[in-house]
Structure formats: C-alpha cells, structure tokens
Design a protein around this motif. Structure first.
Motif, PDB file in Angstrom:
ATOM      1  N   LEU A  24      -0.373   2.125  -1.216  1.00 43.61           N
ATOM      2  CA  LEU A  24      -0.831   2.704  -0.272  1.00 43.61           C
ATOM      3  C   LEU A  24      -1.299   1.471   0.725  1.00 43.61           C
ATOM      4  CD1 LEU A  24      -0.285   5.660   0.516  1.00 43.61           C
ATOM      5  CD2 LEU A  24      -2.626   6.044   0.185  1.00 43.61           C
ATOM      6  N   GLY A  25      -0.976   1.892   2.020  1.00 49.43           N
ATOM      7  CA  GLY A  25      -1.299   1.128   3.093  1.00 49.43           C
ATOM      8  C   GLY A  25      -1.889   1.908   3.613  1.00 49.43           C
ATOM      9  N   THR A 213       2.013  -1.741   1.125  1.00 47.43           N
ATOM     10  CA  THR A 213       2.220  -2.775   1.117  1.00 47.43           C
ATOM     11  C   THR A 213       2.120  -3.360   0.086  1.00 47.43           C
ATOM     12  OG1 THR A 213      -0.511  -2.866   1.351  1.00 47.43           O
ATOM     13  CG2 THR A 213       0.209  -3.067   3.110  1.00 47.43           C
ATOM     14  N   THR A 214       2.274  -4.965  -0.466  1.00 49.87           N
ATOM     15  CA  THR A 214       2.007  -5.833  -1.738  1.00 49.87           C
ATOM     16  C   THR A 214       0.680  -6.119  -1.630  1.00 49.87           C
ATOM     17  OG1 THR A 214       2.938  -7.548  -0.722  1.00 49.87           O
ATOM     18  CG2 THR A 214       4.884  -5.996  -0.262  1.00 49.87           C
ATOM     19  N   GLN A 215       0.541  -6.617  -2.702  1.00 53.61           N
ATOM     20  CA  GLN A 215      -0.720  -6.757  -3.230  1.00 53.61           C
ATOM     21  C   GLN A 215      -1.199  -7.597  -2.822  1.00 53.61           C
ATOM     22  OE1 GLN A 215      -2.973  -5.229  -5.670  1.00 53.61           O
ATOM     23  NE2 GLN A 215      -1.401  -4.449  -6.474  1.00 53.61           N
ATOM     24  N   ARG A 218       1.683  -8.074   2.918  1.00 54.51           N
ATOM     25  CA  ARG A 218       3.317  -7.481   3.463  1.00 54.51           C
ATOM     26  C   ARG A 218       3.549  -6.442   3.268  1.00 54.51           C
ATOM     27  NH1 ARG A 218       8.625  -7.624   1.773  1.00 54.51           N
ATOM     28  NH2 ARG A 218       8.136  -7.852  -0.436  1.00 54.51           N
ATOM     29  N   PRO A 219       3.877  -5.847   4.607  1.00 60.87           N
ATOM     30  CA  PRO A 219       4.046  -4.345   4.698  1.00 60.87           C
ATOM     31  C   PRO A 219       5.967  -4.282   3.852  1.00 60.87           C
ATOM     32  CG  PRO A 219       3.959  -5.656   7.000  1.00 60.87           C
ATOM     33  CD  PRO A 219       3.670  -6.745   6.161  1.00 60.87           C
ATOM     34  N   VAL A 220       5.650  -3.243   3.581  1.00 58.67           N
ATOM     35  CA  VAL A 220       6.910  -2.830   2.906  1.00 58.67           C
ATOM     36  C   VAL A 220       7.066  -1.228   3.065  1.00 58.67           C
ATOM     37  CG1 VAL A 220       8.096  -2.383   0.767  1.00 58.67           C
ATOM     38  CG2 VAL A 220       6.127  -3.802   0.662  1.00 58.67           C
ATOM     39  N   ASN A 221       8.617  -1.147   3.544  1.00 62.22           N
ATOM     40  CA  ASN A 221       9.481  -0.053   3.548  1.00 62.22           C
ATOM     41  C   ASN A 221      10.443   0.551   2.746  1.00 62.22           C
ATOM     42  OD1 ASN A 221       7.997   0.177   6.716  1.00 62.22           O
ATOM     43  ND2 ASN A 221      10.094  -1.240   7.198  1.00 62.22           N
ATOM     44  N   MET A 222       9.998   1.804   2.444  1.00 56.57           N
ATOM     45  CA  MET A 222      10.404   2.577   1.311  1.00 56.57           C
ATOM     46  C   MET A 222      11.471   3.171   1.524  1.00 56.57           C
ATOM     47  SD  MET A 222       8.434   1.703  -0.943  1.00 56.57           S
ATOM     48  CE  MET A 222       8.925   3.197  -1.955  1.00 56.57           C
ATOM     49  N   PRO A 223      12.883   3.093   0.794  1.00 54.03           N
ATOM     50  CA  PRO A 223      13.386   3.838   1.774  1.00 54.03           C
ATOM     51  C   PRO A 223      13.437   5.402   1.832  1.00 54.03           C
ATOM     52  CG  PRO A 223      14.535   3.123  -0.839  1.00 54.03           C
ATOM     53  CD  PRO A 223      12.695   3.047  -0.288  1.00 54.03           C
ATOM     54  N   VAL A 224      12.999   6.488   1.238  1.00 57.46           N
ATOM     55  CA  VAL A 224      12.554   6.965   1.355  1.00 57.46           C
ATOM     56  C   VAL A 224      11.414   8.054   1.545  1.00 57.46           C
ATOM     57  CG1 VAL A 224      14.683   8.191   0.783  1.00 57.46           C
ATOM     58  CG2 VAL A 224      12.438   8.673  -0.870  1.00 57.46           C
TER      59      VAL A 224
END
Length: 282
Positions: A24-25, A213-215, A218-224
């Motif tokens: 979780l970011g 975010t990855t471990q 790096r920011p990650v955008n989820m599909p929903v």
C-alpha cells in the motif's frame, strides 16, 4: 461450467498483484511520523501459527473449523419466468450459504503488556444458480444478498487499563441497491467498522486505491480501485494503517504505549480473518 462474473473481473487484478509484489502506498505525511511493522506468520500453515511484528508477538493462534451450511430456499409461488425456464429444462435454484469461524490468542509486547483476543466471523450469501443442463450453455451464478460480520473481544491484562474492547466490522451487499453499471465498476457494499471500550472509540475505515508501490518504492497503478487495507482513526485523525497487500501495520509514533498496544491488538485480529468478505459478490 459456472460463470462467476465478479470473480472473472478479479482474475487480471490478482494476476497483476501476484506478478508484482506490491504494498500500500502510505502518504509520506503519515509515514514520516509512524512506524512500519511487517507482520510475519500470516502465510503458510495455521498449525502452531504465531504472529510477530515490531515489538509484538502472539501466542499460538487457536483456530476453529470453518462451519458451512447450505440450503435451497423454498419458493412459495412459481413465477412465469420459472415456468418458461422449465420448458427449456433450465433450473432456477435459490440457495443460502452461511459460514462461521472462531479463533483466539494472546498478544504480548516486549515490556510485558498482555491482552487476550477472541474473534468470530460470520458470512451469509443468498445466491441464484441457473443450471442449463445443456452442454453448450454455461451455468450462471449471481449473488442477491450478502452479509459479512467480524467481531472481536480484546481483554487487556493491564492494571488500571483493563476495560474490554469490542471490535466490529461488517458489510452488506444487496443486488437491487448495486450502483455498479460498467465492466470495471466494483459492487456497492455498505460497510462500517469500529473498536470501542465504551469511553474511547477507534473508527475503522476501508482503504480503496488504485495506487500501490513495489518493494523497491516504484509507483504502481492498479487496473481498478481495490480494497487495500484499513485506516484506524481517533477523533478523525489517522493513528494506524493496516496494509493487507503486504501484511504491514503502521502505528503513529505520538501515541502512548497502552494505546499503541490496543491498536496492535486490533490490527492483528483484522489481519487474521479467514473469511473473505467480498469473494462471492458477482
């Protein structure tokens, strides 16, 4: 083959999270003033299961069996729709499934604080199954109503701080109230949560986000937008965060030791839940 529409929608999301270890970011405004603790012991076998995070450890978790009952609902009146389905050898079955589980344990901190925690989960789903009994037609299942409840009793064994705490989480889904209209809309679910000892109250709010975010940060955008954890709030200020993506607990630093211990107790109980609250909503 049975089609579960909501399950199909989740497949690409779950595959995405499985391929990319994410967390979780947590906003920097909070994380800079809080302590992050990774919870060990949630994955793997439940025999002799123990949790450990930060200054906190549990006794062996005493897990009960999941008790599940399923019954077909009686239909008092046969509708025109039912008669038409019978003509084409299609069965329209309404059923109710209920599941219950209990578990208990003790939580300790490094300075000797102790609390006994007793938990119970219940879920009930009213579903409609349309069975075609024709090879080239698939069976279809949909959820009409869904109720999930989680409650816990936390008994602090602390002199002058031994008031029992009650934890409550629940959600309710009704198909007729659902506002999801598009492919990637998630079902509308009524929900609430809190922990209280009768004098103080901790509000528990679900976090839904498309950002993670990855471990490695790096920011990650989820599909929903998906449920990713819970905020713990006192007087509308965030004092704790439970990250259910990566099993982390964050506790605000500027809290007294006993309050932190209660927040840790609430967090451990929530993370140990066995019955997923939304998996059957189609």
């Amino acid at each position: 083959m049975k089609i579960k529409l909501y399950t199909i929608l989740l497949i690409p999301v779950l595959a995405f999270t499985a391929c990319s270890t994410v967390k979780l970011g947590v906003p920097e405004q909070f994380s800079s003033q809080a302590t992050e603790m990774h919870v060990k012991g949630l994955n793997g076998f439940t025999i002799n299961q123990k949790l450990a995070f930060g200054d906190y450890t549990t006794s062996n978790i005493k897990n009960g069996w999941v008790r599940t009952q399923e019954k077909n609902d009686r239909v008092s009146d046969v509708s025109t729709e039912d008669r038409l389905l019978k003509v084409f050898n299609i069965d329209n079955i309404n059923k109710t499934t209920t599941s219950t589980i209990k578990y208990q344990y003790s939580l300790y901190d490094v300075d000797g604080l102790e609390a006994q925690v007793f938990c119970i989960e219940r879920k009930s789903a009213e579903e409609q199954d349309i069975k075609t009994q024709i090879k080239w037609l698939t069976d279809i299942s949909s959820t009409k109503n869904y109720q999930y409840s989680f409650s816990a009793a936390i008994l602090p064994l602390i002199p002058n701080y031994d008031e029992p705490w009650q934890v409550v989480l629940y959600n309710n889904y009704e198909a007729k109230k659902d506002t999801a209209k598009h492919l990637f809309d998630l079902p509308y679910i009524e929900e609430d949560g809190y922990a209280t000892n009768g004098k103080e109250t901790i509000a528990i709010r679900t976090i839904r986000t498309q950002k993670a975010t990855t471990q490695k940060g790096r920011p990650v955008n989820m599909p929903v937008k998906m449920p990713a954890g819970y905020e713990l709030r006192i007087d509308d200020g965030v004092v704790g965060i439970i990250d259910t993506y990566d099993n982390n607990v964050w506790i605000y630093n500027e809290m007294d030791k006993k309050t932190k211990f209660i927040l840790a107790s609430v967090s451990s109980a929530i993370l140990l839940r066995k019955l997923e609250s939304t998996e059957d909503v189609d």
